[in-house]
Design a protein around this motif. Structure first.
Motif, mmCIF file in Angstrom:
data_model
loop_
_atom_site.group_PDB
_atom_site.id
_atom_site.type_symbol
_atom_site.label_atom_id
_atom_site.label_comp_id
_atom_site.label_asym_id
_atom_site.label_seq_id
_atom_site.Cartn_x
_atom_site.Cartn_y
_atom_site.Cartn_z
ATOM 1 N N LYS A 1 0.833 -1.206 0.000
ATOM 2 C CA LYS A 1 0.000 0.000 0.000
ATOM 3 C C LYS A 1 0.869 1.258 0.000
ATOM 4 C CE LYS A 1 -3.701 -2.211 2.683
ATOM 5 N NZ LYS A 1 -4.397 -2.229 4.008
ATOM 6 N N THR B 1 -0.817 12.599 -1.113
ATOM 7 C CA THR B 1 -0.531 11.742 0.046
ATOM 8 C C THR B 1 0.978 11.671 0.237
ATOM 9 O OG1 THR B 1 -2.494 10.400 -0.435
ATOM 10 C CG2 THR B 1 -0.879 9.471 1.087
ATOM 11 N N ARG C 1 3.067 8.172 2.865
ATOM 12 C CA ARG C 1 2.436 6.948 2.359
ATOM 13 C C ARG C 1 2.523 5.804 3.367
ATOM 14 N NH1 ARG C 1 0.601 7.123 -2.518
ATOM 15 N NH2 ARG C 1 0.317 4.863 -2.480
ATOM 16 N N LEU D 1 -0.470 4.905 5.496
ATOM 17 C CA LEU D 1 -1.584 4.138 4.940
ATOM 18 C C LEU D 1 -1.583 2.693 5.433
ATOM 19 C CD1 LEU D 1 -1.326 5.326 1.203
ATOM 20 C CD2 LEU D 1 -2.877 6.206 2.970
#
Length: 322
Positions: A24, A196, A199, A202
């Motif tokens: 992710k 974003t 990261r 996440l």
């Protein structure tokens, strides 16, 4: 106790979920993520060497976030002291005795950022703890617990103010790998989501430290035929005799590869290791442990190329399922 097929299937499924979770944050780098997770399960450590901005720190943070355990980050600088890493004894006047205050090395996942910027004295403070999982202060050992993984990063192009890692330090890293730049499709996807910035945030924890310990114990029981170990040893011995090498792979390196192939086999859902597992991991596990002849290095020979040529020259044994 031999690993059952049911256990191997469970392991492969759990491992793939870990890869997907870290992915992710680091998109399109499944192979590198699998290598780093293999080091974690194999009780090893990882050295990430790559250009700035390729996601080395993000990968380390994402893995730390995946594990529901303790994490720490050490920014290595020239003025960093060994005690800043391991901890220090401080006198408690109220109790009338010295007490040990743990340093940031006491964590499940430790990110050693730009490790080659610290002095050799500070780098050497990591030798014992990376090998044995213990920090010795004033003759007393302090265990860092399990699992324990050091992810070190270094920049190969910016050498001003850096200290080259000594061979003894490099030998403590199970795997050395590189992320590289993403392909065009992934790059565009990242650019579209450029808002974003963090990261790694996440990624949420999906596994307990005890489960990693259980996976490590299971990996140690994977069956390896003697012919596969002979093949592995032939590769290691060939690094010592190669004309471009002045110091080949040590027995520590050979044993590290033997541990890693067991874990790698389980990630494929197999209860046994094969020569293909050795070939898959040999470059990442062995190349950074080789010291090249200076003339060969000047001529452009790389340690990774030496291991790759050895893999071509040595015929693997035929194998059968255990």
């Amino acid at each position: 106790m031999p690993v059952t097929q049911e256990q191997a299937t469970w392991f492969a499924d759990a491992f793939q979920k870990l890869v997907a979770n870290v992915d992710k944050a680091i998109m399109g780098k499944d192979h590198v993520i699998r290598l780093v997770l293999t080091a974690l399960v194999s009780d090893g450590h990882v050295l990430l060497e790559d250009y700035p901005g390729t996601g080395k720190t993000v990968l380390a943070k994402a893995l730390a976030n995946t594990l529901d355990g303790t994490t720490s980050r050490i920014q290595f600088t020239p003025d960093l002291l060994p005690s800043d890493v391991t901890g220090v004894q401080i006198f408690d006047q109220g109790k009338g005795r010295f007490e040990f205050h743990k340093g940031p090395i006491f964590a499940s996942i430790v990110l050693a950022d730009e490790i080659n910027r610290a002095s050799p004295k500070t780098q050497s403070a990591l030798l014992e703890v990376m090998e044995e999982g213990v920090v010795t202060i004033d003759g007393e050992g302090h265990s860092v617990g399990a699992p324990f993984l050091v992810i070190a990063t270094q920049n190969p192009v910016e050498q001003a103010g850096t200290y080259k890692l000594p061979e003894a330090q490099l030998d403590r890293f199970l795997i050395k790998t590189t992320l590289g730049y993403p392909d065009s499709k992934i790059a565009v996807s990242l650019l579209m989501d450029s808002g974003t910035r963090a990261r790694a945030s996440l990624v949420s924890p999906i596994i307990k430290p005890e489960s990693i310990v259980a996976m490590s114990a299971l990996a140690s029981e994977v069956f390896v035929d003697e012919s596969v170990m002979n093949y592995l040893n032939d590769i290691v011995e060939a690094t010592r005799a190669h004309r471009d090498v002045i110091l080949g792979v040590s027995m520590r390196g050979a044993m590290a590869l033997a541990r890693a192939i067991k874990t790698w086999a389980l990630t494929q859902g197999r209860t046994y290791a094969t020569p293909d597992d050795v070939r898959d991991l040999a470059v990442n596990v062995l190349a950074h442990r080789i010291i090249l002849d200076p003339e060969s290095e000047f001529a452009g020979v790389k340690a990774e190329d030496v291991v790759s040529r050895i893999l071509v020259d040595i015929e693997p044994p035929a194998y059968r399922a255990a």
